[in-house]
Design an enzyme around this catalytic site. Structure first.
Site, PDB file in Angstrom:
ATOM      1  NE  ARG A 139      65.944 -25.019  38.359  1.00 49.54           N
ATOM      2  CZ  ARG A 139      64.907 -25.002  39.197  1.00 49.54           C
ATOM      3  NH1 ARG A 139      65.100 -25.019  40.505  1.00 49.54           N
ATOM      4  NH2 ARG A 139      63.673 -24.941  38.745  1.00 49.54           N
ATOM      5  NE  ARG A 205      56.531 -32.584  42.678  1.00 50.01           N
ATOM      6  CZ  ARG A 205      56.109 -31.480  42.075  1.00 50.01           C
ATOM      7  NH1 ARG A 205      56.251 -30.296  42.647  1.00 50.01           N
ATOM      8  NH2 ARG A 205      55.552 -31.554  40.881  1.00 50.01           N
ATOM      9  CD  GLU A 312      56.454 -22.827  46.051  1.00 47.48           C
ATOM     10  OE1 GLU A 312      55.973 -22.610  44.915  1.00 47.48           O
ATOM     11  OE2 GLU A 312      57.666 -22.776  46.312  1.00 47.48           O
TER      12      GLU A 312
HETATM   13  C1  3EB Z   1      55.570 -26.670  41.629  1.00 49.90           C
HETATM   14  O1  3EB Z   1      55.250 -27.635  42.323  1.00 49.90           O
HETATM   15  C2  3EB Z   1      55.541 -25.328  42.290  1.00 49.90           C
HETATM   16  O2  3EB Z   1      61.525 -24.329  40.286  1.00 49.90           O
HETATM   17  O3  3EB Z   1      62.768 -24.976  41.962  1.00 49.90           O
HETATM   18  C3  3EB Z   1      58.151 -25.561  43.744  1.00 49.90           C
HETATM   19  C4  3EB Z   1      59.417 -25.913  44.218  1.00 49.90           C
HETATM   20  C5  3EB Z   1      58.039 -24.920  42.521  1.00 49.90           C
HETATM   21  C6  3EB Z   1      60.565 -25.639  43.465  1.00 49.90           C
HETATM   22  C7  3EB Z   1      61.652 -24.742  41.448  1.00 49.90           C
HETATM   23  C8  3EB Z   1      59.192 -24.639  41.778  1.00 49.90           C
HETATM   24  C9  3EB Z   1      60.447 -25.003  42.243  1.00 49.90           C
HETATM   25  O4  3EB Z   1      55.889 -26.759  40.438  1.00 49.90           O
HETATM   26  C10 3EB Z   1      56.709 -24.488  41.991  1.00 49.90           C
END
Ligand code: 3EB
Length: 321
Positions: A139, A205, A312
């Site tokens: 990615r 986020r 999650e």
């Molecule tokens: C974290 O907070 C949990 O790799 O695109 C959350 C949202 C998580 C997106 C991603 C991974 C991804 O790290 C994992």
């Protein structure tokens, strides 16, 4: 039955089981059990509200209405012809993101708003590295080969393990930059230390985006992480509470940057919860009923990308602006 609309569907998702055929709009199929819904099938779609353009380019299916673009790229790992030292999943991820950004450039809609990533066997090893970490390598390389930054202005996203199927990447993109939102309780994912893999995950986020007359909030997959560490391993109720604390912190940051007059609140967002063990459904629902009784909730069994994370939650909401 897949949803229909007089003006058409831009794109969407089919979760859980299906025996019927897929609709003619780009539909991301998740081979992941839907929990607690009677027939085990769940459709979600983005209504277009007008006539669409659509196309298929190098395996990427897309549909566009006005300046909003939904796309779906599925890459079979087994057909990957890999370069030396590059694993099939890593190559598939890089290819998916290259094609995605190529399309955005061709459509003149360069801003990636939200990405949904799903892959099988997320904790399996491939060429000596966990597959989620291989995915992150590919990615990041895809972003870089399209001259996109891998820190700061990056889209909201989720990345989950499912039971089967190709690497599947769905996305929404538009003409205006997304406003990236971070969580002061957490290290930004794009700055995670090397202990979590050679390349950090590429997501913010949350993202605030602005279709005409509206403000949308996309909150990325959010888990029981404080700083960069998992907290409450083995305790799904405590992980759920910590996750809701994180969601509330992200919403507060988003509200400080919003343009809409009303504020976003947790109860006004739609939630999708990914639960590692289906047997935890009752606990997850109980915590969410207590913390945000008004928020519509869909629960899915899926593998969260760190083995010690049991749940999650992602969220979406819209306000007039
Ligand atoms: C974290 O907070 C949990 O790799 O695109 C959350 C949202 C998580 C997106 C991603 C991974 C991804 O790290 C994992």
């Amino acid at each position: 039955m897949p949803p229909q609309d007089a003006h058409g569907v831009l794109g969407g998702f089919l979760l859980g089981s299906t025996s019927g055929s897929l609709p003619d709009w780009p539909c991301q199929r998740l081979r992941a059990p839907v929990l607690g819904e009677s027939d085990g099938t769940w459709w979600e779609s983005w209504l277009a509200g007008g006539p669409c353009d659509s196309g298929l380019a190098g395996g990427l299916r897309w549909r566009r209405q006005g300046d909003l673009l939904f796309g779906l790229m599925e890459v079979d790992e087994v057909t990957q012809d890999t370069a030396p030292g590059v694993s099939p999943l890593e190559q598939a991820a890089e290819q998916a993101y290259r094609q995605l950004f190529d399309l955005l450039d061709r459509q003149g809609l360069p801003h990636l708003w939200r990405v949904w990533n799903y892959l099988p066997d997320i904790h399996g090893q491939e060429a000596g590295l966990e597959r989620y970490r291989r995915f992150n390598l590919g990615r990041a390389r895809g972003f870089e080969s399209a001259a996109r930054s891998v820190v700061g202005r990056v889209p909201a996203a989720c990345a989950l393990g499912v039971r089967a199927g190709p690497l599947s990447v769905a996305f929404l993109a538009g003409p205006t930059p997304a406003v990236p939102i971070e969580n002061p309780r957490q290290v930004s994912a794009f700055h995670y230390p090397q202990a979590y893999g050679p390349r950090s995950p590429t997501f913010s986020r949350a993202a605030l985006v602005h279709p005409p007359g509206q403000e949308w909030l996309f909150i990325s997959g959010t888990a029981s992480i404080v700083g960069h560490e998992t907290v409450h391993p083995g305790d799904v109720a405590a992980q759920c509470h910590e996750t809701v604390d994180n969601l509330e912190a992200v919403i507060a940051q988003a509200n400080a940057r919003r343009c809409s007059v009303p504020a976003f609140c947790l109860g006004g967002l739609g939630l999708r919860a990914y639960i590692r063990h289906a047997s935890d459904l009752g606990i997850v629902r109980e915590v969410l009923r207590e913390r945000c009784p008004d928020a519509p909730l869909l629960c899915v069994q899926a593998d969260v990308c760190r083995e010690d994370l049991l749940v999650e939650i992602e969220a979406w909401g819209s306000l007039p602006c």
